[in-house]
Design a protein around this motif. Sequence first.
Motif, PDB file in Angstrom:
ATOM      1  N   ASN A  45       0.486   3.377   3.084  1.00  0.00           N
ATOM      2  CA  ASN A  45       1.289   2.851   4.339  1.00  0.00           C
ATOM      3  C   ASN A  45       2.719   3.611   4.204  1.00  0.00           C
ATOM      4  N   ARG A  58       2.714   7.284   5.030  1.00  0.00           N
ATOM      5  CA  ARG A  58       2.253   7.496   6.388  1.00  0.00           C
ATOM      6  C   ARG A  58       3.709   7.134   7.318  1.00  0.00           C
ATOM      7  N   LYS A  59       4.489   6.293   6.892  1.00  0.00           N
ATOM      8  CA  LYS A  59       5.666   6.239   7.167  1.00  0.00           C
ATOM      9  C   LYS A  59       6.724   7.309   7.034  1.00  0.00           C
ATOM     10  N   SER A 101       0.860  -1.188  -0.090  1.00  0.00           N
ATOM     11  CA  SER A 101       0.154  -0.154  -0.285  1.00  0.00           C
ATOM     12  C   SER A 101       0.647   1.297   0.075  1.00  0.00           C
ATOM     13  N   SER A 113       0.622   9.988   9.467  1.00  0.00           N
ATOM     14  CA  SER A 113      -0.807   9.886   9.176  1.00  0.00           C
ATOM     15  C   SER A 113      -1.475  11.518   9.445  1.00  0.00           C
ATOM     16  N   TYR A 154     -10.211  -2.704   5.788  1.00  0.00           N
ATOM     17  CA  TYR A 154      -9.136  -2.776   6.595  1.00  0.00           C
ATOM     18  C   TYR A 154      -9.059  -3.855   7.649  1.00  0.00           C
TER      19      TYR A 154
END
Length: 477
Positions: free
Chosen positions: A44, A47-48, A41, A52, A393
């Motif tokens: 993801n 966000r890393k 994703s 977020s 999710y």
Amino acid sequence: MSTDLRIACVMVGLPARGKTYIAQKVCRYLTWLGIKTESFSVANYRRKLVGSGQPASFFDIHNSTGLKQRREAATAALEAMLSWFDREKGTVAIFDATNSTKETRAWLNEQLTRNNIQPLFIESICEVEDMIGANMLDVQTHSPDYKNMDPIKASKDYETRIKNYVGSYETITEDNYSYVKLVNSGSQYIINLVQDYLESRIVYYLINLQTRPKRIWFSRHGESQFNIQDRIGGDAELSERGRQYAKELPDLVARNIGDRPLVVWTSTLKRTIQTAAGLPYPKKQWKALDELDTGVCDGMTYDEIAEKYPEDYARRDEDKFNYRYRGGESYRDVVLRLEPVIMELEQHENILIIAHQATIRCMYAFFMNISHEKLPYARIPLHTIIELKTNAYSCEEKQYKVGVEAVDTYRPKPSVPLIKKLKEQGEAVRRNEGASGEIADASEPILPLSPVLPANKKPSVSRIQKSAPIKPDLMSA
């Protein structure tokens, strides 16, 4: 398992069109069938990289900083995916992102084909406002981007984020790509240049898949005479307590499932049919829902098996998923015969399945994403309705019980397999040639990666043309 086949399913579509739901479902389906699959994703990785909770302005195409960071996240996800193919010898990867421009898709197509990976683009198009609204609510409720955010604020932010993508979105029209378009959750499908057997199986699953969240209910049959006697298999009648569960089941359904227009599916064995007899709903019997066939051990207790067929008893503890009873089945065999049932479940809602411990374990593992190693040890108690609610999710579980006692048929996984323990103690395992089941090769997929062809026939392969290197333009969240 050794194979040169490598496929990347590349998701395409605007936000709130069910892409992540589709990506996760395809990943679970293939993993359940023993095909090494992983989902990557871009969200993801984003966000890393930046955390977020980024506001909608971060996704504006005119936000040069946001665009640069999203490109970095997409590149990181792609590099991780390429590394996974080489390191883990994976077969199918899923690249979950919007991939909403031709420029982005050309970049991905070039990178993948250069690494001998077949791209299969999967575009989800949705123009039905109710479906979009439901998908938006699912994202706002479950996505890490909106965790602990006020619902009204989250809704406005997500609406703005979607608008930032609409102006630059380009649907797939690239005729030289392998792709499937899913329009309005199954109202239309457009398929182009699907190349081989495994791609066709993925497409077959997709055209059966509904992208909206749903609930499914499972119940084992009421306690049977064989349950009381600790016997496996057979076609036993319900016990007195099993009949009491069948009597109370309609009230349990009414209290916890409500007045939904249910359809009840049972196996063809007496104990499931008797359990469902009092339910005032249409019923359908499936041979595929029958209990795992225990072959020459059918009708025996575990103590009797240990005495008569000690090697089989020990070997099944060693690898319960892959162990096949002589003249019978393994859990992996049950998974394969349940695939048509899963296809039907993906198309329908409001299904209550009354079946058996092994068959419910296999279906439960599909929805809950449980590994093959753990699948035979999933706890599926008697006299209980299990409700599963799927979303993009996760899969949420609830259990509803009645006050009718039943034996506990659960057998935990031994900390040390019996066959290993006996070998460590220097004891030989007595073989009885009358049984002697087998352990299937766990490295082989349950679903073949290609059809079995006559010796004089070879499959034809279409080649994908490589495009020139292109930098990504607008990447996903």
